[in-house]
Design an enzyme around this catalytic site. Structure first.
Site, mmCIF file in Angstrom:
data_model
loop_
_atom_site.group_PDB
_atom_site.id
_atom_site.type_symbol
_atom_site.label_atom_id
_atom_site.label_comp_id
_atom_site.label_asym_id
_atom_site.label_seq_id
_atom_site.Cartn_x
_atom_site.Cartn_y
_atom_site.Cartn_z
ATOM 1 N N LYS A 106 0.875 -1.170 0.000
ATOM 2 C CA LYS A 106 0.000 0.000 0.000
ATOM 3 C C LYS A 106 0.911 1.218 0.000
ATOM 4 O O LYS A 106 1.609 1.486 0.969
ATOM 5 C CB LYS A 106 -0.913 0.008 1.220
ATOM 6 C CG LYS A 106 -1.882 1.184 1.197
ATOM 7 C CD LYS A 106 -2.615 1.344 2.505
ATOM 8 C CE LYS A 106 -3.436 2.624 2.425
ATOM 9 N NZ LYS A 106 -3.673 3.199 3.748
ATOM 10 N N GLY A 167 -8.265 9.419 9.451
ATOM 11 C CA GLY A 167 -8.658 9.518 10.847
ATOM 12 C C GLY A 167 -9.653 10.614 11.161
ATOM 13 O O GLY A 167 -10.016 10.799 12.326
ATOM 14 N N GLY A 194 -11.134 8.195 6.194
ATOM 15 C CA GLY A 194 -12.225 9.119 6.461
ATOM 16 C C GLY A 194 -13.555 8.496 6.809
ATOM 17 O O GLY A 194 -14.445 9.174 7.322
#
EC number: 2.8.1.10
Length: 265
Positions: A106, A167, A194
């Site tokens: 990632k 976050g 989010g």
């Protein structure tokens, strides 16, 4: 109704469309139970956290890597060079955990310390390098349709546009651009960052996203174990709704119990 199929990333099939993170939990035990409750298959691990934290090795030991597929991430990297170096370390971590064929990464390149927004130029640069090194690249990006398409064209295996800052729990702030990315993409689109509640996870899936990645909303919930289950249900419900197909929106009402052809006797 559309037929469902497995989520395929880098030639590997996954039945769950919910990916989860391992940060911010109050304990390793709560983390592991939460991961199990999500029924996820892909778990992302911050390589730098494992590398620098004294309990990093303990984190890897707590997770049963025969049940989960590790997705090493380059969180904490501010430029392409750092991200490439950490990605290579992440591949070694996956091998140490018994996943010899795991080339997933990632890709996060975030120089912005206040809002944690990804750098599009450095992300693209790092992705090009990592693809040449045979990585399966899952890049974290802003909801930018042009960048998403460019990353697809150079060989990324997914794109991961943010719903809102990491976050923040603000949900999906740019529905229009996210919808365009989904419409234009020939690779899986995973909404990352989010999402705060299951309804937002469901909303992402209803738009046609192929999956979501959630960490803070579960780890920081008052009851992470319950929220983990709830997020699982939200993702599944959203996927079912997308496959079923919503009714068309229209300006006028349409009675659910019409009065035509009813006898007046």
């Amino acid at each position: 109704m559309k037929e469902d199929s497995a989520l395929i990333i880098g030639g590997k099939n996954f039945s769950s469309r919910l990916m989860v993170g391992t940060g911010k939990y109050t304990s390793a035990e709560v983390m592991v139970e939460s991961l199990l409750n999500t029924e996820s298959e892909i778990v992302t691990v911050a390589v730098r956290r494992v590398q620098n934290h004294q309990n990093g090795e303990n984190l890897l030991e707590k997770i049963d890597w025969e049940k989960f597929w590790m997705l090493p991430n380059t969180a904490g990297c501010a430029n392409a060079d750092e991200a490439v170096r950490i990605a290579i370390l992440g591949r070694e971590l996956a091998k140490l955990s018994g996943q010899e064929e795991n080339n997933f990464v990632k890709l996060e390149v975030i120089p912005d310390k206040k809002y944690l927004l990804p750098d599009p130029i450095e992300t693209l640069k790092a992705a090009e390098i990592l693809i040449k090194k045979d990585f399966i690249v899952l890049p974290y990006i802003n909801a930018d349709p042009i960048l998403a398409k460019k990353l697809e064209e150079i060989g990324c295996s997914t794109v991961m546009p943010l719903g809102s800052p990491i976050g923040s729990g603000q949900g999906l702030l740019n529905l229009s651009n996210i919808s365009i990315i989904i419409e234009n993409s020939n690779i899986p689109v995973i909404i990352d960052a989010g999402i705060g509640v299951p309804s937002e996870a469901s909303q992402a899936m209803e738009l046609g996203a192929d999956g979501v990645l959630i960490n803070s909303a579960i780890a920081l919930a008052k009851d992470p174990l319950k929220m983990a289950k709830a997020m699982n249900h939200g993702v599944r419900a959203g996927r079912e709704a997308f496959l079923a197909g919503r009714i068309e929106k229209q300006r006028l009402a349409s009675a659910s119990s019409p009065f035509t052809n009813i006898s007046k006797k």
